[in-house]
Write an enzyme that holds these catalytic residues in place. Structure first.
Site, mmCIF file in Angstrom:
data_model
loop_
_atom_site.group_PDB
_atom_site.id
_atom_site.type_symbol
_atom_site.label_atom_id
_atom_site.label_comp_id
_atom_site.label_asym_id
_atom_site.label_seq_id
_atom_site.Cartn_x
_atom_site.Cartn_y
_atom_site.Cartn_z
ATOM 1 C CE LYS A 32 -2.036 -1.159 3.843
ATOM 2 N NZ LYS A 32 -1.437 -2.469 4.064
ATOM 3 C CB THR A 33 3.590 2.368 2.223
ATOM 4 O OG1 THR A 33 2.751 2.220 3.369
ATOM 5 C CG2 THR A 33 4.450 3.601 2.389
ATOM 6 C CG ASP A 224 0.555 5.036 4.270
ATOM 7 O OD1 ASP A 224 -0.267 4.097 4.187
ATOM 8 O OD2 ASP A 224 1.789 4.857 4.302
ATOM 9 C CD GLU A 225 -0.115 2.934 8.557
ATOM 10 O OE1 GLU A 225 -1.090 2.218 8.881
ATOM 11 O OE2 GLU A 225 1.045 2.491 8.448
ATOM 12 C CD GLN A 255 -1.466 -3.148 9.259
ATOM 13 O OE1 GLN A 255 -0.482 -2.643 9.779
ATOM 14 N NE2 GLN A 255 -1.540 -3.383 7.964
ATOM 15 N NE ARG A 608 3.961 -4.050 11.204
ATOM 16 C CZ ARG A 608 3.476 -3.654 10.032
ATOM 17 N NH1 ARG A 608 4.146 -2.817 9.281
ATOM 18 N NH2 ARG A 608 2.299 -4.096 9.597
HETATM 19 N N1 LIG Z 1 5.474 -5.459 -6.357
HETATM 20 C C1 LIG Z 1 6.436 -5.535 -5.464
HETATM 21 N N2 LIG Z 1 7.601 -6.124 -5.752
HETATM 22 C C2 LIG Z 1 8.586 -6.209 -4.828
HETATM 23 N N3 LIG Z 1 8.494 -5.768 -3.583
HETATM 24 C C3 LIG Z 1 7.345 -5.171 -3.213
HETATM 25 C C4 LIG Z 1 6.262 -5.033 -4.127
HETATM 26 N N4 LIG Z 1 5.274 -4.390 -3.471
HETATM 27 C C5 LIG Z 1 5.711 -4.159 -2.217
HETATM 28 N N5 LIG Z 1 6.948 -4.608 -2.045
HETATM 29 C C6 LIG Z 1 7.766 -4.552 -0.822
HETATM 30 O O1 LIG Z 1 7.017 -5.188 0.220
HETATM 31 C C7 LIG Z 1 7.202 -4.526 1.455
HETATM 32 C C8 LIG Z 1 5.875 -4.079 2.027
HETATM 33 O O2 LIG Z 1 5.354 -3.010 1.263
HETATM 34 P P1 LIG Z 1 4.643 -1.777 1.934
HETATM 35 O O3 LIG Z 1 5.382 -1.318 3.110
HETATM 36 O O4 LIG Z 1 4.302 -0.810 0.874
HETATM 37 O O5 LIG Z 1 3.307 -2.525 2.441
HETATM 38 P P2 LIG Z 1 2.069 -1.937 3.194
HETATM 39 O O6 LIG Z 1 0.862 -2.543 2.567
HETATM 40 O O7 LIG Z 1 2.142 -0.473 3.235
HETATM 41 O O8 LIG Z 1 2.280 -2.561 4.654
HETATM 42 P P3 LIG Z 1 1.690 -2.061 6.050
HETATM 43 O O9 LIG Z 1 0.256 -2.475 6.047
HETATM 44 O O10 LIG Z 1 2.456 -2.800 7.057
HETATM 45 O O11 LIG Z 1 1.851 -0.585 6.089
HETATM 46 C C9 LIG Z 1 8.130 -3.374 1.186
HETATM 47 O O12 LIG Z 1 9.443 -3.767 1.487
HETATM 48 C C10 LIG Z 1 7.964 -3.148 -0.302
HETATM 49 O O13 LIG Z 1 9.086 -2.535 -0.865
HETATM 50 MG MG LIG Z 2 2.300 0.890 4.814
#
Ligand SMILES: Nc1ncnc2c1ncn2[C@@H]1O[C@H](COP(=O)(O)OP(=O)(O)OP(=O)(O)O)[C@@H](O)[C@H]1O
Ligand SMILES: [Mg+2]
Length: 768
Positions: A32-33, A224-225, A255, A608
């Site tokens: 997402k981020t 975000d969040e 979350q 995490r």
């Molecule tokens: N398509 C992709 N290919 C490779 N790595 C990815 C891809 N998408 C996300 N990632 C990696 O996966 C990890 C998690 O991504 P991110 O932090 O954006 O998730 P999130 O959904 O925001 O998580 P959270 O809910 O914990 O905030 C990061 O290290 C990110 O770089």
């Molecule tokens: Mg995130």
């Protein structure tokens, strides 16, 4: 590689469809981020959007910084011009430009929590209200809730519901305090944190021209969040996006962990109503964690009712099982964690920065910090202070110090009116002046206060002196723990903290309890021969004096509460204190809603971890100075047993003192279904460790202090001098550091080598 190639199809959809409203509600680690970050880069690169017209809101400064750096990689320097930061930071910036319309000066002050509380105290006093009923924290949390629900003081006073609540809580004057507080802040040209949001809402509500301007300026708004935004925050972004409708929110209902601060999961449900044409995107692939971790997290969160359905899967390898450490005590738990970090570093060739240690309550950091220091592992606490730097800990330590040395001026000044006993700064000045004029020490001046203070002030000071004298007797008569308990009680600090039932107040009370636990642990430890409070303070000065990580040292183990860990990721996460009544917390067991929030917190913690997760619990823990038996957390039973490995204690190595009592068998009821594995491979680890000097609690050969040992005045110490320390013996001062909050001396002792000691604790005698 093109950034678009680093995205899967639904992620790409979230990035390239820049127009209109978009909502992404997806599981942890699904990117997402990353979508938000790439979306901003894409807006700038592919569509040439001016960064000044993009507003991106995050939850912490750390997250904003990371995002900006990532975007900078794609678009270069221009990333600096993005309006990116926390809600508070971004809207404070807008208010600087516009607040004259609300009658504030553009250089308005921002009151922090301390300013806020002290103003409330003043108002309570002026209104001649009982300050035991109207505790600043309690009053403020009420005002804060009102502001975050956009209830002005006028509405508050006129709403019979609030009135009834306040009357039931025995605080009928709350509305009046709210009013006075707002008026005073306004007159002072000041806003508190909640005002930054409240006033932005007022600004946009009452000044359509201003709203119009920003609605047009910010063509793109991203959040975000999103699950943790409160009503006040949501309303602002909703209004800002009303014209262009280019709003993108990402979050995870699983979350949502800030209900207690007014974050409202309802926002997610409202978003689709408020932006009916919104595009919703599902992200289901987790990129962060091993399949073991993803499966564990999925299994846990499935136990919550009423959530948006998601299927999270990962193509990542299965990885290692989740280690479960069962420790005999909290001290033992902390040592096993330090040991685990060391082993994992060796095995995987990882660095300190690949590790995080998470806990539910701030007080838990004490034993963890201690263990990491002993193991020479550098750490930093994110979003909080190190245990011995916390205000309430310093307060109680100040009393310990005076009980041992009533001339300790810093400690006197800190404690004399804490809790309030009617000795204001003016009186303190008079005491100091008297001491200086008469050339007597502070303690003598205090005892002679009748000579120069008016009756009322003198009574108050007399009361303080009598109390300190009783404490002086206690430290001679009792062991450190009993003395500490008596002092904590007599000082009135415990009572004051206990009465404060706000989240922050409870945490402070827990911290003080934890300090008493530390004293108890010290006394119970057979290796410590000297059981006096004095000896305990020496110990503390050693621990806190050891050089720790510098602020800018990036290679450190991260310690933090789970709340602070949101959005972050680490190769190896240690999740500690998984015990009933601690996690889930006693305060969160009363309703299903609370328990579900607590479970979401557990889910945040698990997710995490990238490569490896280690969970731990202690079978006994000091609570209120007693060793109590703990039950493993119910959450542990919710993790699929096949994913767990019950780590055995490595018996070969010890990081210092032995844990008090207890066996290492798995407790019945929880261990039954677990696969048994060897967990940490003790033998190989022990081999690694043996070559390494492991600081232990008692490395010090007994030193018999000279018969006439009295400490010299720290002001007389100088570099190069020969000194004697009651415990470490003779040595030379290599370095004196009188700057900063905690003046220190580095002493090279003949027997025990170099030690850094805090001058306020360490008693050094100059050897002529
Ligand atoms: N398509 C992709 N290919 C490779 N790595 C990815 C891809 N998408 C996300 N990632 C990696 O996966 C990890 C998690 O991504 P991110 O932090 O954006 O998730 P999130 O959904 O925001 O998580 P959270 O809910 O914990 O905030 C990061 O290290 C990110 O770089
Ligand atoms: Mg995130």
């Amino acid at each position: 590689m093109n950034y678009l190639d680093q995205l899967n199809p639904p992620q790409r959809e979230g990035v390239v469809n820049t127009e209109g409203a978009t909502m992404i509600i997806a599981g942890a680690g699904s990117g997402k981020t990353r979508v938000l970050t790439f979306r901003i880069a894409h807006l700038m690169r592919a569509h040439g959007v001016d960064p000044f017209s993009i507003m991106s809101l995050t939850f912490t400064n750390k997250a904003a910084k990371e995002m900006r750096e990532r975007i900078e990689k794609e678009v270069g320097n221009e990333a600096r011009n993005l309006w990116m930061g926390t809600f508070h930071a971004v809207f404070a910036k807008i208010l600087r430009f516009e607040c004259d319309k609300l009658g504030y000066p553009s250089n308005f002050t921002i009151y922090d929590a301390d300013d806020t509380k002290s103003l409330i105290k003043t108002i309570v006093k002026e209104m001649q209200l009982d300050d035991k009923l109207y505790k600043p924290n309690a009053v403020y949390s009420r005002i804060s809730n009102a502001k975050n629900s956009l209830v002005s003081w006028q509405e508050y006073i006129n709403n019979p519901m609030y009135k009834a609540d306040d009357e039931a809580a025995n605080r009928p004057m709350l509305g009046e305090i709210y009013k006075r507080y707002v008026v005073r802040c306004f007159k002072a040209g000041a806003m508190d944190f909640d005002d930054l949001l409240f006033n932005t809402n007022v600004l946009f509500r009452d000044h359509p021209d201003v709203l119009h301007k920003y609605q047009h300026r910010f063509r793109y708004v991203l959040v975000d969040e999103f699950q943790d935004t409160n009503v006040s925050q949501y309303l602002i972004v909703k209004k800002l996006a009303a014209v262009h409708q280019n709003i993108c929110v990402v979050g995870d209902d699983a979350q949502s962990i800030y209900a207690f601060r007014g974050a409202n999961i309802q926002n997610i449900l409202n978003f689709e109503k408020d932006f009916p044409d919104c595009r919703t995107i599902k992200l289901e692939q987790n990129y962060r964690s091993t399949s073991t971790i993803v499966n564990a997290a999925n299994g846990v969160i499935a136990k919550n009712q009423g959530q948006i359905k998601k299927d999270v899967w990962t193509a990542n390898a299965e990885g290692e099982k989740i280690d479960l450490i069962s420790a005999a005590s909290d001290g033992e738990e902390a040592r096993l964690i330090a040991q685990g970090i060391f082993e994992s570093k060796m095995q995987n060739q990882w660095h300190n920065q690949d590790f995080a240690v998470l806990y539910r309550t701030n007080a838990q950091s004490r034993s963890l910090e201690e263990a990491l220091r002993r193991a020479n592992l550098k750490y930093k606490i994110v979003g909080g202070l190190s245990f011995y730097q916390r205000r309430e800990i310093k307060d109680l330590l100040a009393y310990f110090r005076i009980a041992l040395n009533p001339n300790d001026e810093q400690a006197v000044v800190r404690s004399i009116n804490l809790p309030k006993r009617g000795i204001g700064p003016g009186t303190v000045d008079k005491i100091r002046v008297f001491a200086a004029e008469q050339s007597v020490d502070l303690w003598t001046a205090l005892q002679q206060c009748r000579m120069y203070l008016p009756g009322r002030a003198a009574n108050a000071v007399d009361g303080y002196v009598t109390m300190i004298k009783a404490m002086q007797v206690d430290v001679q008569k009792y062991d450190a723990h009993e003395a500490a308990q008596k002092i904590a009680k007599a000082s009135g600090l415990m009572r004051e903290l206990f009465a404060d039932k706000t989240v922050e107040g409870v945490s402070r009370y827990e911290n003080v309890q934890e300090l008493l636990n530390a004293v108890k642990e010290y006394v119970d430890n057979e290796e410590n021969e000297d059981k006096s409070l004095d000896a305990f303070l020496q110990e503390v000065s050693l621990l806190t004096g050891v050089d720790q990580a510098q602020d800018d040292d990036p290679d450190v183990v991260t310690l933090m509460t789970i709340h602070m860990a949101k959005g972050l990721e680490f190769r190896h996460v240690f999740l500690t204190g998984l015990e009933e009544e601690l996690f889930p917390s006693t305060m969160m067991m009363e309703s299903r809603e609370d328990l579900e929030e607590e479970r979401r917190l557990f889910y945040v913690a698990i997710t995490r971890a990238e490569q490896k997760l280690t969970m731990s619990y202690a079978m006994t823990r000091y609570r209120f100075g007693k060793l109590v038996n703990c039950e493993p957390s119910r959450f542990l039973e919710e993790v699929e047993p096949g994913l767990l490995n019950v780590a055995k204690k490595s018996k070969q190595v010890s990081f210092g003192n032995a844990a008090p009592g207890g066996s290492f068998d798995r407790p019945s009821g929880i261990g039954g279904g677990f696969a048994t594995g060897t967990g940490a491979s003790g033998a190989s680890y022990a081999k690694n460790l043996v070559q390494r000097p492991v600081p232990s609690r008692k490395p010090v050969p007994a030193h018999k202090a000279s018969a006439d040992f009295t400490a010299s005045n720290p002001a007389d110490l100088a570099e190069g001098q020969k000194v004697e320390h009651a415990k470490f013996g003779f040595g030379n001062i290599v370095q004196l550091d009188r700057q900063g909050a905690a003046p220190k001396a580095k002493v090279n002792f003949d027997n025990v080598g170099e030690k850094t000691l805090l001058l306020s604790f360490a008693k050094l005698r100059i050897v002529e």
